[in-house]
Enzyme design. Structure first.
Site: not given
Ligand SMILES: NC(=O)c1ccc[n+]([C@@H]2O[C@H](COP(=O)([O-])OP(=O)(O)OC[C@H]3O[C@@H](n4cnc5c(N)ncnc54)[C@H](OP(=O)(O)O)[C@@H]3O)[C@@H](O)[C@H]2O)c1
Length: 304
Positions: A39, A93, A172, A186, A190
């Site tokens: 990611g 993936d 998480s 979700y 997590k």
């Molecule tokens: N943003 C928040 O508020 C928040 C809060 C708590 C936790 N989190 C967690 O933090 C992590 C990152 O969140 P984010 O908001 O930074 O997300 P994001 O900007 O949507 O980035 C997600 C990343 O994961 C990759 N990805 C998604 N599905 C994938 C798969 N099946 N295989 C390989 N790569 C994959 C995406 O690239 P591709 O789509 O090109 O594969 C992208 O690089 C997640 O686990 C999320 O649950 C986020």
């Protein structure tokens, strides 16, 4: 008297909270280390990759979309601290096929050496009421958020154990500490990460391999990655005072990294549980109020 005791307790807790970053274990030595970030092409993962790169690490970014990967690589490469540093991009993936994930990790290790730190950040969130979510959503989220962390970790752990060095970071969420309305799919994916991380930590600790679970709040700022870096020596990595309270409250049988951390949990538990009961009461009343408003407007619509 009671007031004085409560005030002293609060002051003690605040003091422990303030001094804990000074006493917690030091961050990993990142210069020259190989850090794999799943990611890593976007959001939190990209910020973590950037922070590690700024500290001299070699980076492998893993995600599906190749254009986004190349864009992230370009952004990160602007911040090199020496001319040997490399950012490698791998499109896969992480949630579909273990042998594919294992192969790409092998390729990355051949190019940049054994993985010193793996950050499992690939993930996604979909919200909705339990009965409104498709069953496939539960399968998808469990697959990406949970298996998508199991596969890369499984692919690096043997080498880490053999080398007696390594850290596996799981990302998480605060929704992985607290079940909230709309997050049945979700949150469960997590929460699963926490169980995986605790059991894995017990297995790999004798081999000098460490596990961290990060619980980001519902925000995404560049400051997050910095804070995460300073806390990466801990099993639980929380952000902000809400995150600190949630991590203390939900520590359960989670390992501690220092005596201070354990002491903080013991001292703060009762106070934080009291605060949590107020939060829960307030959440319940919001949900009840929304339900009553919805029922009322549905009745008005029907009679109109
Ligand atoms: N943003 C928040 O508020 C928040 C809060 C708590 C936790 N989190 C967690 O933090 C992590 C990152 O969140 P984010 O908001 O930074 O997300 P994001 O900007 O949507 O980035 C997600 C990343 O994961 C990759 N990805 C998604 N599905 C994938 C798969 N099946 N295989 C390989 N790569 C994959 C995406 O690239 P591709 O789509 O090109 O594969 C992208 O690089 C997640 O686990 C999320 O649950 C986020």
């Amino acid at each position: 008297m009671l007031l004085l005791a409560a005030a002293s307790l609060v002051a003690f807790v605040l003091l422990l909270y303030m001094v804990s970053p000074l006493i917690s274990p030091k961050p990993l030595a990142l210069p020259g280390a190989h850090v794999v970030v799943t990611g890593g092409s976007s959001g939190i993962g990209k910020c973590i990759a950037l922070e590690c790169y700024k500290q001299g690490a070699f980076i492998t970014l893993v995600a599906r979309n190749e254009d986004k990967l190349l864009q992230a690589k370009k952004e990160i490469e602007k911040h090199s601290v020496n001319d040997k540093q490399v950012v490698l991009c791998i499109s896969v993936d992480v949630s579909q096929d273990y042998s594919q994930v294992e192969n790409v990790i092998k390729q990355a290790q051949e190019k940049l050496g054994p993985v010193d730190m793996l950050v499992n950040c690939a993930g996604m969130s979909l919200a909705g009421k339990f009965e409104d979510l498709e069953v496939s959503t539960f399968e998808r989220l469990m697959s990406v958020n949970y298996l998508g962390s199991v596969y890369p970790s499984r692919a690096v752990i043997t080498t880490m154990k053999e080398r007696r060095v390594g850290r596996v970071v799981f990302v998480s969420s605060q929704a992985g500490q607290l079940g909230l309305f709309g997050y049945t799919a979700y949150s469960s994916s997590k929460f699963a990460i926490r169980g995986l991380a605790e059991a894995l930590q017990m297995e790999v600790k004798p081999y000098n391999v460490y596990v961290t679970v990060a619980y980001p709040p519902d925000t995404d700022t560049p400051g997050f990655a910095k804070e995460n870096q300073t806390k990466q020596g801990n099993f639980s990595s929380s952000i902000g005072s809400d995150g600190y309270m949630l991590s203390s409250l939900t520590c359960g049988m989670a390992p501690v990294t220092s005596i201070t951390e354990g002491l903080q949990q013991v001292v703060t538990m009762g106070l934080f549980r009291t605060i949590a009961l107020f939060y829960l009461g307030s959440f319940d009343s919001i949900v009840r109020r929304c339900m009553m408003q919805k029922t009322k407007s549905e009745t008005i619509d029907k009679t109109a």
